[in-house]
Design a protein around this motif. Structure first.
Motif, mmCIF file in Angstrom:
data_model
loop_
_atom_site.group_PDB
_atom_site.id
_atom_site.type_symbol
_atom_site.label_atom_id
_atom_site.label_comp_id
_atom_site.label_asym_id
_atom_site.label_seq_id
_atom_site.Cartn_x
_atom_site.Cartn_y
_atom_site.Cartn_z
ATOM 1 N N ALA A 98 9.710 3.615 -6.941
ATOM 2 C CA ALA A 98 8.555 3.055 -6.226
ATOM 3 C C ALA A 98 7.943 1.907 -7.014
ATOM 4 O O ALA A 98 7.523 0.892 -6.440
ATOM 5 N N LYS A 99 7.907 2.043 -8.326
ATOM 6 C CA LYS A 99 7.374 0.960 -9.162
ATOM 7 C C LYS A 99 8.276 -0.269 -9.099
ATOM 8 O O LYS A 99 7.801 -1.410 -9.058
ATOM 9 N N SER A 100 9.588 -0.035 -9.059
ATOM 10 C CA SER A 100 10.516 -1.159 -8.931
ATOM 11 C C SER A 100 10.325 -1.869 -7.592
ATOM 12 O O SER A 100 10.332 -3.112 -7.525
ATOM 13 N N GLU A 101 10.148 -1.110 -6.520
ATOM 14 C CA GLU A 101 9.885 -1.714 -5.209
ATOM 15 C C GLU A 101 8.564 -2.462 -5.204
ATOM 16 O O GLU A 101 8.435 -3.523 -4.572
ATOM 17 N N GLN A 151 0.823 -1.201 0.000
ATOM 18 C CA GLN A 151 0.000 0.000 0.000
ATOM 19 C C GLN A 151 0.865 1.261 0.000
ATOM 20 O O GLN A 151 0.539 2.255 -0.661
ATOM 21 N N ASN A 152 1.974 1.206 0.716
ATOM 22 C CA ASN A 152 2.882 2.347 0.759
ATOM 23 C C ASN A 152 3.456 2.648 -0.620
ATOM 24 O O ASN A 152 3.539 3.816 -1.034
ATOM 25 N N GLN A 153 3.841 1.629 -1.345
ATOM 26 C CA GLN A 153 4.395 1.838 -2.688
ATOM 27 C C GLN A 153 3.322 2.338 -3.651
ATOM 28 O O GLN A 153 3.597 3.187 -4.520
ATOM 29 N N ILE A 154 2.103 1.835 -3.513
ATOM 30 C CA ILE A 154 1.010 2.317 -4.368
ATOM 31 C C ILE A 154 0.759 3.799 -4.109
ATOM 32 O O ILE A 154 0.581 4.600 -5.046
ATOM 33 N N ASN A 155 0.760 4.185 -2.821
ATOM 34 C CA ASN A 155 0.581 5.607 -2.493
ATOM 35 C C ASN A 155 1.724 6.453 -3.026
ATOM 36 O O ASN A 155 1.510 7.579 -3.514
ATOM 37 N N GLN A 156 2.939 5.916 -2.954
ATOM 38 C CA GLN A 156 4.095 6.655 -3.451
ATOM 39 C C GLN A 156 4.015 6.841 -4.963
ATOM 40 O O GLN A 156 4.360 7.904 -5.498
ATOM 41 N N ILE A 157 3.541 5.829 -5.655
ATOM 42 C CA ILE A 157 3.396 5.939 -7.112
ATOM 43 C C ILE A 157 2.346 6.989 -7.467
ATOM 44 O O ILE A 157 2.559 7.832 -8.358
ATOM 45 N N ALA A 158 1.211 6.941 -6.778
ATOM 46 C CA ALA A 158 0.161 7.929 -7.047
ATOM 47 C C ALA A 158 0.649 9.343 -6.762
ATOM 48 O O ALA A 158 0.378 10.282 -7.529
ATOM 49 N N LYS A 159 1.383 9.489 -5.658
ATOM 50 C CA LYS A 159 1.936 10.798 -5.309
ATOM 51 C C LYS A 159 2.920 11.265 -6.371
ATOM 52 O O LYS A 159 2.911 12.450 -6.778
ATOM 53 N N SER A 160 3.780 10.381 -6.846
ATOM 54 C CA SER A 160 4.780 10.754 -7.855
ATOM 55 C C SER A 160 4.114 11.162 -9.163
ATOM 56 O O SER A 160 4.570 12.108 -9.830
ATOM 57 N N ILE A 161 3.043 10.466 -9.542
ATOM 58 C CA ILE A 161 2.346 10.813 -10.779
ATOM 59 C C ILE A 161 1.761 12.220 -10.688
ATOM 60 O O ILE A 161 1.868 13.024 -11.626
ATOM 61 N N GLU A 162 1.160 12.529 -9.548
ATOM 62 C CA GLU A 162 0.613 13.876 -9.367
ATOM 63 C C GLU A 162 1.721 14.921 -9.384
ATOM 64 O O GLU A 162 1.568 16.011 -9.972
ATOM 65 N N GLN A 163 2.852 14.607 -8.757
ATOM 66 C CA GLN A 163 3.970 15.554 -8.749
ATOM 67 C C GLN A 163 4.526 15.773 -10.162
ATOM 68 O O GLN A 163 4.856 16.901 -10.532
ATOM 69 N N GLN A 174 13.349 19.177 -9.596
ATOM 70 C CA GLN A 174 12.204 18.553 -8.940
ATOM 71 C C GLN A 174 11.431 17.644 -9.891
ATOM 72 O O GLN A 174 10.930 16.590 -9.489
ATOM 73 N N TYR A 175 11.341 18.060 -11.129
ATOM 74 C CA TYR A 175 10.659 17.244 -12.141
ATOM 75 C C TYR A 175 11.376 15.900 -12.316
ATOM 76 O O TYR A 175 10.745 14.828 -12.335
ATOM 77 N N ASN A 176 12.713 15.949 -12.414
ATOM 78 C CA ASN A 176 13.491 14.706 -12.550
ATOM 79 C C ASN A 176 13.359 13.845 -11.298
ATOM 80 O O ASN A 176 13.245 12.613 -11.386
ATOM 81 N N ASN A 177 13.385 14.466 -10.131
ATOM 82 C CA ASN A 177 13.243 13.711 -8.880
ATOM 83 C C ASN A 177 11.876 13.042 -8.764
ATOM 84 O O ASN A 177 11.761 11.932 -8.225
ATOM 85 N N ALA A 178 10.835 13.716 -9.254
ATOM 86 C CA ALA A 178 9.490 13.136 -9.195
ATOM 87 C C ALA A 178 9.411 11.885 -10.064
ATOM 88 O O ALA A 178 8.819 10.869 -9.664
ATOM 89 N N ILE A 179 9.992 11.946 -11.262
ATOM 90 C CA ILE A 179 9.997 10.757 -12.131
ATOM 91 C C ILE A 179 10.838 9.648 -11.493
ATOM 92 O O ILE A 179 10.466 8.466 -11.538
#
Length: 448
Positions: A433-436, A365-377, A422-427
């Motif tokens: 997160a997807k790898s994890e 669940q943590n990784q799913i949330n991190q992915i969703a957060k990264s997509i928004e960022q 920041q854009y590069n860091n978000a990607i």
């Protein structure tokens, strides 16, 4: 990834462990076949056995002995034989020493073959089943090692891309600021701008150089780390192609294709195999109450002599065959306690699995949330990046026309640099997160 799977010492060790378990299984299975041994033995008699007889076995055979034909020592032996084969001897006196005869020879040689065959061995059968589970467990551990290595290699590769993209951001800023500084120098020489603007632009450019050097060193360090994970020599040149921006278009499609069930989670599968192993141990200990049946065959040649003239030896055959039935009756409660211990071990691992499953679901669940957060960022910063570029262009034009100041240009340049980073860091956060996530759900790579 392909190079890492072929060259990594971790994977090679895991594959060797599988081979070891397979050899162990074959070694255990060999106990089902007859065990044939060739044996040889030599025994030297230091003190021969002595047999005492108080009387003969009857006078039916009779003995006619001439005492003059024997010396004193030989006569003692004759007297004993007379007792055995001749007429009954008189009752010995109470205080008279008993007479005896020594028998046997000094050297005894034995050579032959011994064959043992298990017929009914319940514990052996269960042990063979246990070794098969051991092989499955080793295979799953190797799979876990590959998944972990793939995760590390991908994250190291993404780390290289992040370092390169960060360096490119600073390099682009440096080139742009160099152009602005040259333009300000020309204007200063013509008396169109103040010296403050020249000093501010020069300081701004000098501040970028340490950041460029730091990110350049980060690129080299990230590449070395990637080489180490791939299992290749650190001196081998390695070029990295691509950019984190290339992964933006694949974000949504890749996320939708991922199966989020934990069926293939390697940690849970290893625990399940551990439960199966402990169940087999429980069955092995339970089977110790059952009887066992084995067959044996022994064929030997024996020779007894008082010298070492081997050519004169006489070899006599000796052979036996039989079966052995063993029924456990009492052992002080050892088997009973062993069974209870094995049963508790099974329950322990089951409880550990429940806890591990909860922890893994939390990680998922943590990784799913991190992915969703990264997509928004990424979506937000992509727009901010375009606006920052546009704002910088406007600030430069305003400065060229005299409507803006060098401070406006510096602030716009700083905003453009920060949004790019920041854009590069978000990607990067998204791809790691997807790898994890793939590691948690146990996604096998195609090269597996």
């Amino acid at each position: 990834l392909s190079i890492a799977m072929n060259e990594s010492p971790t994977i090679k060790v895991a594959d060797m462990e599988i081979e070891k378990k397979r050899y162990t299984r074959k070694s255990t299975q060999s106990a089902l076949f007859p065990q044939i041994d060739v044996v040889g033995q030599y025994t030297r008699t230091i003190q021969k056995q002595t047999m005492y007889l108080d009387g003969g076995f009857g006078s039916s055979m009779g003995l006619d002995i001439d005492p003059t034909q024997f010396d004193a020592e030989e006569m003692k032996v004759v007297q004993v034989l007379q007792k055995v084969l001749g007429s009954p001897a008189p009752e010995p006196e109470e205080d008279a020493p008993a007479e005896g005869i020594q028998f046997g020879r000094s050297n005894m040689w034995t050579a032959g073959a011994v064959v043992n065959l298990p017929i009914i061995m319940p514990s052996l059968w269960k042990n063979i089943q246990l070794t098969s589970i051991d092989v499955e467990y080793a295979v799953e551990k190797a799979r876990s090692s590959k998944i972990e290595l793939a995760n590390q290699v991908k994250k190291a590769f993404y780390g290289v891309l992040l370092a390169q993209d960060s360096y490119n951001v600073y390099k682009k800023t440096f080139d742009t600021e160099s152009t602005v500084l040259n333009d300000i120098k020309n204007k200063f020489e013509q008396g169109l701008v103040a010296e403050y603007d020249l000093i501010t632009a020069s300081v701004r450019l000098q501040n970028i150089i340490p950041e460029m050097l730091q990110t350049k060193n980060a690129v080299q360090l990230a590449i070395l780390q990637l080489k180490a994970l791939m299992g290749i020599d650190l001196e081998v040149p390695l070029g990295i192609e691509g950019s984190l921006e290339n992964y933006e278009d694949e974000m949504y499609a890749q996320l939708l294709d991922v199966d989020l069930s934990l069926t293939n989670n390697s940690d849970l599968r290893q625990i399940d195999l551990q439960v199966e192993q402990l169940k087999k141990v429980y069955e092995i200990r339970t089977s110790q109450y059952l009887p066992t049946l084995t067959a044996n065959f022994n064929y030997q040649y024996m020779s007894q002599n008082n010298d070492f003239r081997f050519s004169d030896y006489r070899w006599d055959p000796y052979a036996t065959a039989g079966i052995t039935l063993a029924i456990p009756i009492f052992d002080g409660g050892r088997k009973h306690n062993d069974i209870k211990e094995a049963k508790l071990s099974v329950e322990q691992v089951r409880l550990q699995r429940e806890d591990a499953e909860r922890q893994i679901k939390l990680m998922l669940q943590n990784q799913i949330n991190q992915i969703a957060k990264s997509i928004e960022q990424v979506n937000s910063l992509k727009t901010a990046k375009e606006q920052a570029q546009k704002g910088y262009d406007i600030a430069v034009k305003r400065y060229d026309t005299g409507m803006g100041t060098i401070v406006d240009v510096n602030q716009a340049a700083l905003g453009l640099t920060n949004t790019g980073l920041q854009y590069n860091n978000a990607i990067y956060d998204y791809v790691t997160a997807k790898s994890e996530l793939e590691k948690v759900i146990g996604v096998d790579q195609p090269i597996f």
